[in-house]
Design a protein around this motif. Structure first.
Motif, short mmCIF file in Angstrom:
data_model
loop_
_atom_site.label_atom_id
_atom_site.label_comp_id
_atom_site.label_asym_id
_atom_site.label_seq_id
_atom_site.Cartn_x
_atom_site.Cartn_y
_atom_site.Cartn_z
N ASN A 190 9.54 -13.06 3.62
CA ASN A 190 8.31 -13.84 3.60
C ASN A 190 7.89 -14.02 2.14
N LEU A 191 7.46 -15.20 1.78
CA LEU A 191 7.03 -15.49 0.42
C LEU A 191 5.52 -15.63 0.31
N ALA A 192 4.86 -15.88 1.42
CA ALA A 192 3.41 -16.06 1.42
C ALA A 192 2.72 -14.82 0.87
N GLY A 193 1.81 -15.03 -0.07
CA GLY A 193 1.02 -13.94 -0.61
C GLY A 193 1.69 -13.12 -1.70
N GLN A 194 2.95 -13.42 -2.01
CA GLN A 194 3.60 -12.72 -3.12
C GLN A 194 2.91 -13.13 -4.42
N LYS A 195 2.93 -12.27 -5.39
CA LYS A 195 2.32 -12.59 -6.69
C LYS A 195 3.15 -13.63 -7.43
N ALA A 196 2.48 -14.60 -8.03
CA ALA A 196 3.17 -15.70 -8.72
C ALA A 196 4.15 -15.21 -9.79
N PRO A 197 3.78 -14.25 -10.66
CA PRO A 197 4.74 -13.81 -11.67
C PRO A 197 6.03 -13.25 -11.06
N TYR A 198 5.90 -12.54 -9.95
CA TYR A 198 7.09 -12.01 -9.28
C TYR A 198 7.97 -13.14 -8.77
N LEU A 199 7.36 -14.13 -8.12
CA LEU A 199 8.14 -15.26 -7.60
C LEU A 199 8.83 -16.02 -8.72
N ASP B 87 5.30 -24.23 -9.94
CA ASP B 87 4.63 -24.88 -8.81
C ASP B 87 4.89 -24.12 -7.51
N LEU B 88 6.15 -23.78 -7.27
CA LEU B 88 6.49 -23.03 -6.05
C LEU B 88 5.78 -21.67 -6.03
N ALA B 89 5.77 -21.00 -7.16
CA ALA B 89 5.10 -19.70 -7.25
C ALA B 89 3.60 -19.84 -6.99
#
Length: 96
Positions: free
Chosen positions: A47-56, A87-89
Motif C-alpha cells: 500500500n502506498l497511501a499515507g506513506q511519507k513523501a520523502p520515503y516514496l 508528484d507521485l510522492a
C-alpha cells in the motif's frame, strides 16, 4: 554566509510535488498494482497511501537508478522524471 549553511539551503529546496499531477500519473502508472487510491488489493504489492513523501521519492529514485531491484518497478521508474516522482510522492502521501 557560511558555505555549509548555503549548501543546506540548496539541499533543502526540494522539488514540490503536485498532487493533481501525481493522481493523473498514478492512474496510468501505478493503479494496476497499487490501486488508484494507493491501497493494493493484491497481497504482493504494498500500500502506498499515507506513506511519507520523502520515503516514496527515495524509493522511486532507487528503483530508477537500479540500487533497489525489482524488475517491474525498475522498468516503471526508469521512465519517470524527478518532477513526476515528486508528484507521485505528493499524491500518495496525501491519501489516508
Amino acid at each position: 554566509m557560511p558555505a555549509c549553511l548555503l549548501l543546506w539551503m540548496i539541499a533543502g529546496t526540494a522539488m514540490a510535488g503536485d498532487v493533481a499531477a501525481g493522481k493523473a500519473r498514478a492512474a496510468v502508472s501505478c493503479a494496476a498494482c497499487h490501486g488508484l487510491k494507493g491501497v493494493s488489493l493484491l497481497p504482493d504489492y504494498p500500500n502506498l497511501a499515507g506513506q511519507k513523501a520523502p520515503y516514496l521519492e527515495k524509493s522511486l529514485k532507487a528503483f530508477r537508478d537500479g540500487s533497489r531491484v525489482d524488475a517491474t518497478m525498475n522498468a516503471m521508474a526508469a521512465r519517470l522524471t524527478n518532477q513526476q516522482i515528486a508528484d507521485l510522492a505528493a499524491y500518495f502521501s496525501s491519501l489516508k
